[in-house]
Motif scaffolding. Structure first.
Motif, PDB file in Angstrom:
ATOM      1  N   GLN A  44       0.829  -1.204   0.000  1.00 49.61           N
ATOM      2  CA  GLN A  44       0.000   0.000   0.000  1.00 49.61           C
ATOM      3  C   GLN A  44       0.869   1.262   0.000  1.00 49.61           C
ATOM      4  OE1 GLN A  44      -3.274  -0.368  -0.382  1.00 49.61           O
ATOM      5  NE2 GLN A  44      -2.834  -2.558  -0.383  1.00 49.61           N
ATOM      6  N   TYR A  45       2.098   1.135   0.474  1.00 52.81           N
ATOM      7  CA  TYR A  45       3.005   2.278   0.550  1.00 52.81           C
ATOM      8  C   TYR A  45       3.657   2.487  -0.814  1.00 52.81           C
ATOM      9  CZ  TYR A  45       6.766   5.328   2.194  1.00 52.81           C
ATOM     10  OH  TYR A  45       7.623   6.379   2.374  1.00 52.81           O
ATOM     11  N   LYS A  46       3.503   3.667  -1.371  1.00 54.56           N
ATOM     12  CA  LYS A  46       4.088   3.986  -2.675  1.00 54.56           C
ATOM     13  C   LYS A  46       5.431   4.679  -2.476  1.00 54.56           C
ATOM     14  CE  LYS A  46       0.666   2.422  -5.004  1.00 54.56           C
ATOM     15  NZ  LYS A  46       0.780   1.068  -5.454  1.00 54.56           N
ATOM     16  N   ILE A  47       6.427   4.182  -3.150  1.00 50.46           N
ATOM     17  CA  ILE A  47       7.761   4.773  -3.093  1.00 50.46           C
ATOM     18  C   ILE A  47       7.800   5.974  -4.026  1.00 50.46           C
ATOM     19  CG2 ILE A  47      10.216   4.362  -3.567  1.00 50.46           C
ATOM     20  CD1 ILE A  47       9.235   2.840  -1.167  1.00 50.46           C
ATOM     21  N   HIS A  48       8.325   7.079  -3.539  1.00 45.96           N
ATOM     22  CA  HIS A  48       8.448   8.289  -4.349  1.00 45.96           C
ATOM     23  C   HIS A  48       9.785   8.242  -5.098  1.00 45.96           C
ATOM     24  CE1 HIS A  48       8.665  12.536  -5.407  1.00 45.96           C
ATOM     25  NE2 HIS A  48       7.348  12.540  -5.214  1.00 45.96           N
ATOM     26  N   PRO A  49       9.827   8.753  -6.318  1.00 46.46           N
ATOM     27  CA  PRO A  49      11.092   8.747  -7.072  1.00 46.46           C
ATOM     28  C   PRO A  49      12.249   9.428  -6.337  1.00 46.46           C
ATOM     29  CG  PRO A  49       9.276   9.409  -8.489  1.00 46.46           C
ATOM     30  CD  PRO A  49       8.717   9.268  -7.113  1.00 46.46           C
ATOM     31  N   ARG A  50      11.938  10.448  -5.516  1.00 48.83           N
ATOM     32  CA  ARG A  50      13.011  11.104  -4.754  1.00 48.83           C
ATOM     33  C   ARG A  50      13.656  10.151  -3.761  1.00 48.83           C
ATOM     34  NH1 ARG A  50      10.243  15.650  -2.083  1.00 48.83           N
ATOM     35  NH2 ARG A  50       8.411  14.996  -3.193  1.00 48.83           N
ATOM     36  N   GLN A  51      12.866   9.216  -3.205  1.00 43.09           N
ATOM     37  CA  GLN A  51      13.440   8.233  -2.283  1.00 43.09           C
ATOM     38  C   GLN A  51      14.416   7.322  -3.036  1.00 43.09           C
ATOM     39  OE1 GLN A  51       9.454   6.980  -0.987  1.00 43.09           O
ATOM     40  NE2 GLN A  51      10.202   7.216   1.118  1.00 43.09           N
ATOM     41  N   LEU A  52      14.050   6.923  -4.235  1.00 40.51           N
ATOM     42  CA  LEU A  52      14.947   6.084  -5.035  1.00 40.51           C
ATOM     43  C   LEU A  52      16.202   6.861  -5.422  1.00 40.51           C
ATOM     44  CD1 LEU A  52      12.319   4.341  -7.340  1.00 40.51           C
ATOM     45  CD2 LEU A  52      13.447   3.381  -5.333  1.00 40.51           C
ATOM     46  N   ASP A  53      16.033   8.142  -5.778  1.00 39.42           N
ATOM     47  CA  ASP A  53      17.194   8.976  -6.096  1.00 39.42           C
ATOM     48  C   ASP A  53      18.140   9.077  -4.906  1.00 39.42           C
ATOM     49  OD1 ASP A  53      16.372   9.500  -8.689  1.00 39.42           O
ATOM     50  OD2 ASP A  53      15.419  11.409  -8.184  1.00 39.42           O
ATOM     51  N   THR A  54      17.575   9.203  -3.705  1.00 40.83           N
ATOM     52  CA  THR A  54      18.393   9.291  -2.494  1.00 40.83           C
ATOM     53  C   THR A  54      19.205   8.013  -2.302  1.00 40.83           C
ATOM     54  OG1 THR A  54      16.809  10.767  -1.445  1.00 40.83           O
ATOM     55  CG2 THR A  54      18.332   9.614   0.013  1.00 40.83           C
ATOM     56  N   LEU A  55      18.572   6.869  -2.558  1.00 42.62           N
ATOM     57  CA  LEU A  55      19.291   5.594  -2.421  1.00 42.62           C
ATOM     58  C   LEU A  55      20.447   5.502  -3.410  1.00 42.62           C
ATOM     59  CD1 LEU A  55      16.364   3.073  -1.927  1.00 42.62           C
ATOM     60  CD2 LEU A  55      17.990   3.879  -0.217  1.00 42.62           C
ATOM     61  N   VAL A  56      20.195   5.880  -4.647  1.00 40.26           N
ATOM     62  CA  VAL A  56      21.232   5.794  -5.672  1.00 40.26           C
ATOM     63  C   VAL A  56      22.339   6.812  -5.405  1.00 40.26           C
ATOM     64  CG1 VAL A  56      21.699   6.110  -8.137  1.00 40.26           C
ATOM     65  CG2 VAL A  56      19.700   4.809  -7.406  1.00 40.26           C
ATOM     66  N   SER A  57      21.983   7.996  -4.913  1.00 35.21           N
ATOM     67  CA  SER A  57      22.981   9.051  -4.707  1.00 35.21           C
ATOM     68  C   SER A  57      24.016   8.691  -3.648  1.00 35.21           C
ATOM     69  CB  SER A  57      22.306  10.369  -4.348  1.00 35.21           C
ATOM     70  OG  SER A  57      21.761  10.310  -3.054  1.00 35.21           O
ATOM     71  N   GLU A 136      18.098   3.244   7.023  1.00 37.75           N
ATOM     72  CA  GLU A 136      18.113   4.531   7.710  1.00 37.75           C
ATOM     73  C   GLU A 136      16.852   5.340   7.369  1.00 37.75           C
ATOM     74  OE1 GLU A 136      21.616   7.647   8.300  1.00 37.75           O
ATOM     75  OE2 GLU A 136      20.740   7.769   6.296  1.00 37.75           O
ATOM     76  N   MET A 137      16.344   5.190   6.150  1.00 44.69           N
ATOM     77  CA  MET A 137      15.150   5.910   5.695  1.00 44.69           C
ATOM     78  C   MET A 137      13.859   5.207   6.117  1.00 44.69           C
ATOM     79  SD  MET A 137      16.492   6.752   1.836  1.00 44.69           S
ATOM     80  CE  MET A 137      14.903   7.307   1.237  1.00 44.69           C
ATOM     81  N   GLY A 138      13.972   4.061   6.793  1.00 40.93           N
ATOM     82  CA  GLY A 138      12.781   3.323   7.202  1.00 40.93           C
ATOM     83  C   GLY A 138      12.238   2.428   6.107  1.00 40.93           C
ATOM     84  N   LEU A 139      13.032   2.183   5.083  1.00 42.71           N
ATOM     85  CA  LEU A 139      12.630   1.324   3.974  1.00 42.71           C
ATOM     86  C   LEU A 139      13.371  -0.005   4.078  1.00 42.71           C
ATOM     87  CD1 LEU A 139      12.796   3.959   1.093  1.00 42.71           C
ATOM     88  CD2 LEU A 139      10.778   3.186   2.348  1.00 42.71           C
ATOM     89  N   ALA A 140      12.972  -0.932   3.255  1.00 44.02           N
ATOM     90  CA  ALA A 140      13.652  -2.222   3.193  1.00 44.02           C
ATOM     91  C   ALA A 140      14.091  -2.467   1.761  1.00 44.02           C
ATOM     92  CB  ALA A 140      12.716  -3.344   3.647  1.00 44.02           C
TER      93      ALA A 140
END
Length: 192
Positions: A44-57, A136-140
């Motif tokens: 149900q939780y949608k990942i925002h593209p900025r979160q993915l960018d943060t992971l890659v950065s 750290e961001m609360g994601l898995a």
């Protein structure tokens, strides 16, 4: 004033000031413990593209393959591409995929060019950096490992990638965590 009249009057008019709880910064030890726990994704939780960018950065600040330009990343979060990924992954023998536990977003790691050699050590550092940042961001972050080369080529064709991905990472919010996690070796088990 000695009886705190002004403070009491302020509270009556404006309400009591709530103290904000500051969560402690995640320590490396806590992140590593979270890393070995089993989880399921909250779809149900949608990942925002900025979160993915943060992971890659994260990889621009480390000695990983991304920093020296040998890796490229494809972020998959849009519904159309997610459906293509799910179709491709449905033929996988990966246990998480077989149980119907699909990630709400993906990061595909691809070589930068046909001639770019991807060092497995740098690739591992890249994935570990992103995994720790996700925690750290609360994601898995789940590393999908049991893909055949033909399945990776199928993903390449479905998403029209210039090169075949070498790693598929699933990213999402964990909905359920097994607190016991996976069996862990003790320090005495690791010493020769």
């Amino acid at each position: 004033m000695a009886d705190n009249y002004l403070e009491k009057r302020y509270e009556e008019v404006f309400g009591r000031k709530e103290t904000q709880k500051v969560s402690p910064k995640a320590s490396l030890d806590n992140l590593l413990v979270k890393d070995i726990q089993e989880f399921e994704f909250d779809n149900q939780y949608k990942i925002h593209p900025r979160q993915l960018d943060t992971l890659v950065s994260v990889n621009t600040r480390s000695a990983s393959g991304a920093a020296n330009g040998t890796l490229r990343f494809r972020l998959v979060w849009e519904e159309g591409e997610l459906n293509l990924m799910r179709t491709a992954l449905s033929g996988s023998s990966e246990s998480a995929v077989l149980s119907g536990q699909m990630a709400p977003s993906y990061i595909l790691l691809c070589p930068a060019s046909e001639h770019a050699s991807v060092d497995m050590l740098q690739l591992g550092m890249c994935v570990q950096n992103m995994k720790l940042k996700a925690l750290e961001m609360g994601l898995a972050l789940r590393l999908y490992t049991s893909f055949s080369p033909s399945l990776l080529q199928q993903i390449q064709q479905f998403l029209q990638l210039p090169l075949c991905p070498c790693i598929v990472l699933g990213i999402g919010k964990p909905s359920h965590t097994n607190a016991e996690g996976l069996p862990v070796a003790t320090l005495s088990d690791l010493k020769l």
